[in-house]
Design a protein around this motif. Sequence first.
Motif, PDB file in Angstrom:
ATOM      1  N   ALA A  73     136.056  32.482 -47.684  1.00 55.71           N
ATOM      2  CA  ALA A  73     135.150  30.930 -46.776  1.00 55.71           C
ATOM      3  C   ALA A  73     135.085  31.549 -45.284  1.00 55.71           C
ATOM      4  CB  ALA A  73     136.172  30.015 -47.376  1.00 55.71           C
ATOM      5  N   VAL A  74     135.531  31.942 -44.856  1.00 53.85           N
ATOM      6  CA  VAL A  74     135.244  32.277 -43.092  1.00 53.85           C
ATOM      7  C   VAL A  74     134.889  33.565 -43.159  1.00 53.85           C
ATOM      8  CG1 VAL A  74     137.050  32.676 -41.289  1.00 53.85           C
ATOM      9  CG2 VAL A  74     137.944  30.939 -42.773  1.00 53.85           C
ATOM     10  N   LEU A  75     134.855  34.595 -43.306  1.00 56.51           N
ATOM     11  CA  LEU A  75     134.288  36.223 -43.411  1.00 56.51           C
ATOM     12  C   LEU A  75     132.855  35.942 -44.107  1.00 56.51           C
ATOM     13  CD1 LEU A  75     137.551  38.095 -44.000  1.00 56.51           C
ATOM     14  CD2 LEU A  75     136.497  37.645 -41.691  1.00 56.51           C
ATOM     15  N   GLY A  76     132.882  35.078 -45.173  1.00 60.51           N
ATOM     16  CA  GLY A  76     131.804  35.557 -46.244  1.00 60.51           C
ATOM     17  C   GLY A  76     131.600  36.438 -46.177  1.00 60.51           C
ATOM     18  N   SER A 127     137.920  26.157 -43.196  1.00 64.26           N
ATOM     19  CA  SER A 127     136.100  26.905 -42.858  1.00 64.26           C
ATOM     20  C   SER A 127     135.411  25.968 -41.765  1.00 64.26           C
ATOM     21  CB  SER A 127     135.711  27.119 -44.117  1.00 64.26           C
ATOM     22  OG  SER A 127     134.511  27.904 -43.539  1.00 64.26           O
ATOM     23  N   ALA A 128     135.580  25.108 -41.826  1.00 65.08           N
ATOM     24  CA  ALA A 128     134.763  24.866 -41.008  1.00 65.08           C
ATOM     25  C   ALA A 128     135.554  24.728 -39.500  1.00 65.08           C
ATOM     26  CB  ALA A 128     134.708  22.889 -41.250  1.00 65.08           C
ATOM     27  N   ILE A 129     137.142  24.221 -39.689  1.00 66.41           N
ATOM     28  CA  ILE A 129     138.120  24.834 -38.194  1.00 66.41           C
ATOM     29  C   ILE A 129     137.904  26.093 -37.475  1.00 66.41           C
ATOM     30  CG2 ILE A 129     139.657  23.748 -37.871  1.00 66.41           C
ATOM     31  CD1 ILE A 129     140.623  21.553 -39.208  1.00 66.41           C
ATOM     32  N   ALA A 130     137.770  26.403 -38.398  1.00 66.80           N
ATOM     33  CA  ALA A 130     137.459  28.026 -37.754  1.00 66.80           C
ATOM     34  C   ALA A 130     136.597  28.120 -37.163  1.00 66.80           C
ATOM     35  CB  ALA A 130     137.719  29.098 -39.232  1.00 66.80           C
ATOM     36  N   ASN A 145     128.780  42.358 -41.948  1.00 64.09           N
ATOM     37  CA  ASN A 145     130.075  43.042 -41.248  1.00 64.09           C
ATOM     38  C   ASN A 145     131.727  42.970 -42.016  1.00 64.09           C
ATOM     39  OD1 ASN A 145     128.367  44.177 -39.948  1.00 64.09           O
ATOM     40  ND2 ASN A 145     128.313  42.204 -38.044  1.00 64.09           N
ATOM     41  N   SER A 146     131.225  42.615 -42.618  1.00 67.94           N
ATOM     42  CA  SER A 146     133.325  42.075 -42.930  1.00 67.94           C
ATOM     43  C   SER A 146     133.701  42.972 -44.107  1.00 67.94           C
ATOM     44  CB  SER A 146     133.334  40.450 -43.559  1.00 67.94           C
ATOM     45  OG  SER A 146     133.653  39.098 -43.061  1.00 67.94           O
TER      46      SER A 146
END
Length: 318
Positions: A73-76, A127-130, A145-146
Amino acid sequence: MNQMNLTSGVYRDLSDDQYHADPSDRPSLSSTLARVLLNQSPLHAWVQHPKLNPNWEPIDKKTFDIGRAAHRAVLGRGGDYKAIPSDLLASNGASSTKAAKEWIAEARAAGITPLKAEEVDQIGEMSAIAAQRMADNGITLDPANSEAVVLAEIGDVPCRAMMDNAPTDPSQPLYDFKTCVDASPDACVRAVMNYGYDVQARHYLDCWKAATGEERLFRFIFQEKSAPYEVCVVQMGNESLMMASKKTARAREIWGHCTRTDHWPGYPDGVISIELPEFYHAKWLERESAEADHKRHYGRDVLDAAGRWQAPEGYAAE
C-alpha cells in the motif's frame, strides 16, 4: 522456481520471490544473512541460503501479512492483498472454516496476501497516514522506484540488497519501510539495536555504491501497526554507520572464507564459560540493598510485610 544468474547492477523489475531466491550468479550475501553470520553462525546462514541449502524453502508466516500488505500500500509494489469473503468466515469471524482455509490457500498460491476486512481497512488507514507524514517531510516514494534489487561485488564477495525505494535522483536518500508496534524515536533506537538495522543500512549503502558508484543517504520509515499509525523517519548518524561498517566488513570476510572453503561451522565445540553482564548483577545488588535498608528501618524483613499484605482474609500471621 528456476534460479537466475544475474551480474552486478540495479534491477527494478524483479519480484520479491526472485530476490529471495538469490538472482546473483554466485551465492550472495544479504543483510539478513550478514546478521545471521554475526549473531549466530555460518551454518545458520548456510541453512537460510537458497543456493546453498538444497532443502531451502521460503519462510511465510501469518505475522508477516500486515507488514507485507502495508509495504504494497505504501510503496506501490509487491504482492497484492485481498479481504477474505465474509460469507466464508465462521460465525465468530474466524477464518477456521474449510471454505475460508481453501480460499486462503489459493490466494497465497497466487501470491496474494489474505486479510480480514478490518485488516484491509487498517492497511488503508496506515497508507493514508504514511502518505501524509511523508508529504510533511518532503518524501516522495515513486512506485516505479520501489523494490529495486541491487547486486554488487564488494571485495570479490557477491552481495545483494532490495531497496524498498531507490529514487533515481542520486541526491535523494534510499528508503526502507518498516511496520512496528512503537515508532517513537526511543523505540526506533531499540529496534535498530535489537534487529541489527545498523548492519542493514550499511550493507545497503555499500551495495548501492559498489553497483552505481553513488554515495547516498539512507533512511528508515517506521510506522505503527495500530492507531494512530504514527510514523517516524530515522537516519543513522555517521558514527553509528562507521561502526556498522566494521560489522559488515567482518560479515563479508566470513562469507568469502566460507564460500571459498565450503566450510560452514556452527557454534564452538566444548563447554563455553560465560559471565553475565554487570547490569544483570547490579539489579540484584540494588534489590539486596533496598531489602537491607527496609530491615534496618522497620526491624523486619520485607517478606514479613508482604506476607501480611497478601494474607487471605481471616489469616493472622504470627
